[in-house]
Each structure stands twice: as C-alpha cells, then as structure tokens.
Design a protein around this motif. Structure first.
Motif, PDB file in Angstrom:
ATOM      1  N   ARG A 278      -5.158   7.857  12.789  1.00  0.00           N
ATOM      2  CA  ARG A 278      -3.864   7.183  12.895  1.00  0.00           C
ATOM      3  C   ARG A 278      -2.781   8.101  13.455  1.00  0.00           C
ATOM      4  NH1 ARG A 278      -0.263   4.345   8.094  1.00  0.00           N
ATOM      5  NH2 ARG A 278       0.960   2.975   9.457  1.00  0.00           N
TER       6      ARG A 278
ATOM      7  N   GLU B 182       0.835  -1.202   0.000  1.00  0.00           N
ATOM      8  CA  GLU B 182       0.000   0.000   0.000  1.00  0.00           C
ATOM      9  C   GLU B 182       0.867   1.248   0.000  1.00  0.00           C
ATOM     10  OE1 GLU B 182      -2.132   0.822   3.580  1.00  0.00           O
ATOM     11  OE2 GLU B 182      -0.668  -0.188   4.842  1.00  0.00           O
TER      12      GLU B 182
ATOM     13  N   ARG C 154      -5.093  -0.984  12.797  1.00  0.00           N
ATOM     14  CA  ARG C 154      -5.622  -0.551  11.500  1.00  0.00           C
ATOM     15  C   ARG C 154      -6.604  -1.554  10.910  1.00  0.00           C
ATOM     16  NH1 ARG C 154      -1.350   0.338   7.370  1.00  0.00           N
ATOM     17  NH2 ARG C 154      -3.056   1.447   6.331  1.00  0.00           N
TER      18      ARG C 154
ATOM     19  N   GLU D 225      -9.889   0.024   9.184  1.00  0.00           N
ATOM     20  CA  GLU D 225      -9.723   0.755   7.926  1.00  0.00           C
ATOM     21  C   GLU D 225      -9.312  -0.154   6.782  1.00  0.00           C
ATOM     22  OE1 GLU D 225      -5.505   2.879   7.883  1.00  0.00           O
ATOM     23  OE2 GLU D 225      -6.471   3.075   9.845  1.00  0.00           O
TER      24      GLU D 225
ATOM     25  N   GLU E 260       0.792   6.947   3.567  1.00  0.00           N
ATOM     26  CA  GLU E 260      -0.205   8.000   3.771  1.00  0.00           C
ATOM     27  C   GLU E 260       0.420   9.380   3.642  1.00  0.00           C
ATOM     28  OE1 GLU E 260      -2.679   7.921   7.193  1.00  0.00           O
ATOM     29  OE2 GLU E 260      -2.947   5.749   7.135  1.00  0.00           O
ATOM     30  N   ARG E 261      -0.282  10.259   2.947  1.00  0.00           N
ATOM     31  CA  ARG E 261       0.154  11.644   2.820  1.00  0.00           C
ATOM     32  C   ARG E 261      -1.021  12.547   3.174  1.00  0.00           C
ATOM     33  NH1 ARG E 261       5.606  11.292   2.798  1.00  0.00           N
ATOM     34  NH2 ARG E 261       6.312   9.780   1.227  1.00  0.00           N
ATOM     35  N   SER E 262      -0.784  13.493   4.040  1.00  0.00           N
ATOM     36  CA  SER E 262      -1.852  14.415   4.419  1.00  0.00           C
ATOM     37  C   SER E 262      -1.247  15.764   4.768  1.00  0.00           C
ATOM     38  CB  SER E 262      -2.633  13.867   5.618  1.00  0.00           C
ATOM     39  OG  SER E 262      -3.594  14.812   6.055  1.00  0.00           O
TER      40      SER E 262
END
Length: 360
Positions: A189, A166, A295, A298, A169-171
């Motif tokens: 998270r 996977e 997790r 999700e 994650e970028r935010s």
C-alpha cells in the motif's frame, strides 16, 4: 529499429529560438514573473510539485513559466531537476493531527471539535466569469483568516472509538522510495500511495469517477478533508533528537467506505487515504477513492474486473511523464520502421492480388 538522424542541428537551434520567442509573447505586454506565478497560480504550482515529487514553490513556478503553462512539461522539468539533488537524509513522518489548518470539512459529521472550516474554496462560488479580475491592480476583498493551530483530531478517530471503522495502519518499516527505485508488482500500500500521489490528476480522477459509477463499488463519504501546513522534522544523530527543518502545505483526505465483512473481519467501515502537496483537494479525494478500490484483495472482497481494482493497470499507467514519453516518441523519426512496414504491406497486397487474379 532506431537510427541516428544527422543534419538537423540548425533546424533544432531555430526551433529553440522560436520557442523562446513564443514563450515571451508580445514584448509590449509585461513579462510574467516567477513570483507572480507562485502567488497567483498557486493551484497549478501545487499540481506541479505533487506530480514532480518536489516541494519547492519557486522552482515549480519557474518550470511552469519555462513550459509556457504546459503542466506536464513543467512536471518533467521538476523531476529532471530533482534527480540532480543530493539525498541528505530522511525526515520523520509528518503529524497531520498537529496541522495548522486552513480548511477542514467533513461530509459525515456536522459538529466537529473546532468546527467546519470552509477556507479558500471554489465550492460555494458561482461559475461565472468575474470581469473585475481583468482590471489592473485588483484589490483583494478581504484578508485571510488565521489558520486553526493543532492539535486537530481526525474525524475517523470518533468512529474508531466504537470499533466501527478499521484501525489506521501503523508500520515502523521503511517504505520503498519510488523516486529512487523502479516500480515492482505486486506493490504494497505504501508504494501504491506513492505512485498515485504523483500520478496524473486527470487519470486518477477518471479512475475515482469510475468507482463511483459502479466499476469497483467504492462509493464513499468524505470523512474529512483538511488543508494546512505541517512541520517537517529530521533526526540529527549528533544532537540525539529531532529538529524542525521547515514546513510544507498538504491536503489530506480520508474517505469512509462501507464493508460487509469477511471470514476474518466483522462488518465495519473501511478507509481510503489521500495525501498531496499543496492545496490539491480534487486529487486527494480521487486518490483516496482509488486507494480504497485497490485494497479489495486485502479486505477479502470480490474482484469485479473494474479498471480501478487492477493494480497493474492503475499503477503502470497513472504516471504522466512515462505516458507522455511513450506517446510523444512516435512523432520522432521512424523512417526505417515505416519503410519496413510499407514494404510488408506492398508484398501482402501483391500476394492478395495474385491470388485474386488466379481465381478469376
């Protein structure tokens, strides 16, 4: 019910004086200095910084000395001190890909760009007491090797090229700050990772171990474990660009976990993540395992009822300062509480005896 207890000031003063005497120990033995603790008990210093949420080796060493080696008490001292510090601003996210690496190992790929770097580790030592260390002024056997300067690509990036794992994650959203805001559930998270990274190492280790034994089904491979120093940068509005304000030592771990897929995702590997102040690889690995276990929702997995999958259980019990405060408060005066419980038990016993006598 809690009531004020008066008249114990003299006893408390004497207890403080006795504590100072015990902390110093035998005056005939040289006093342990803060610099000695910082340099020679570095792993203890790292743990106090991580669980205290404050990167300052000197203050962590001082707290360890003041706490007589009780690391949880030292964490308490660091957290209490941190609350007095002004918040001047927020740094930019650190780039661990540009880490000056002292140690970098992978259990999934043998041949890494830049190679496996064993670094300073107990992994290959014999667990036998080294009595040479008891000698005065022992001389180190060898000088330290230079760190591998970045950029050092992450191992999981190799898997990501083929879509086998996977994406990371970028935010751009500012995550909540657990040091300034209370924990709220459900937690995203980012908040979970904050809670775990400053959670008690023993608790997090136990939760991670439980997942490996089948309670959570997150048996993982260490994709990469790296330890080194990263630059900390901060945007200066007056300048219009970011400047480096210092560097911190970090341990980062990414685990690779199997994933059978779901209705929306194909079979692929998934990630667990751990990031801790200092050289704290046991904590970083354990953190990444617990992160992956939490997790499950999700990722569309089943809830097996494992403790490590229970967000409330993990996050509300991993903090050793909260746990210590609640546990140790029962040794404080509870005279009124106990008297009420005592009267209740006496009344219940009298009623039971009366019923028994009537039956006879």
């Amino acid at each position: 019910m809690y009531v004020a207890v008066k008249g114990g000031e003299r006893a408390i003063d004497n207890a403080h004086a006795w504590l100072a005497e015990e902390r110093r120990g035998d005056p005939g033995v040289a006093e342990l200095g803060v610099a000695q603790i910082r340099e020679q008990l570095a792993l203890a210093v790292n743990r106090v910084m991580a669980e205290g949420s404050l990167f300052d080796p000197d203050l962590a060493a001082l707290a360890i000395k003041q706490a007589r080696g009780d690391l949880i008490e030292a964490v308490f001292l660091i957290r209490a001190y941190r609350t007095t510090l002004p918040r001047l601003g927020a740094s930019n996210p650190v780039d661990t890909g540009a880490m000056a690496v002292d140690r970098r190992v992978s259990a999934t790929f043998k041949d890494l760009p830049g190679g496996q770097i064993l670094g300073p580790t107990f992994d290959y030592t014999h667990r036998l007491l080294d009595f040479k260390l008891a000698a005065e002024a022992a001389v180190p056997e060898a000088a330290t090797a230079p760190a591998l300067a970045g950029p050092v690509p992450h191992v999981t990036g190799f898997l990501n090229r083929d879509g086998l794992i996977e994406g990371a994650e970028r935010s751009d959203a500012t995550p909540p700050d657990l040091t300034r805001e209370p924990m709220e559930l459900p937690a995203d998270r980012a908040l979970r990772l904050q809670a775990i990274t400053r959670g008690d190492e023993g608790f997090v280790l136990s939760m991670a171990y439980s997942t490996q034994r089948g309670y959570g089904r997150t048996h993982a491979f260490v994709g990469e474990l790296r330890i080194g120093r990263v630059a900390v940068e901060m945007d200066i509005p007056e300048l219009g660009f970011a400047i480096e304000i210092g560097e911190v030592e970090l341990t980062e771990c990414e685990t690779v976990n199997q994933f059978k897929g779901s209705k929306t995702e194909p079979p692929q590997f998934t990630r667990g993540y751990g990031l801790v102040f200092g050289q704290s690889e046991r904590k970083a690995i354990a953190m990444s395992l617990v992160d992956r276990a939490l997790r499950w929702k999700e990722l569309g997995e089943d809830d097996t009822g494992a403790p490590a999958q229970d967000e409330e259980f993990v996050l509300m019990h991993c903090d050793n300062i909260q746990a210590t405060g609640f546990l140790e408060h029962i040794k404080l005066p509870h005279y009124v509480d106990f008297q009420s419980e005592l009267e209740l038990v006496r009344r219940l016993r009298a009623e039971a005896m009366a019923v028994q006598e009537a039956a006879e």
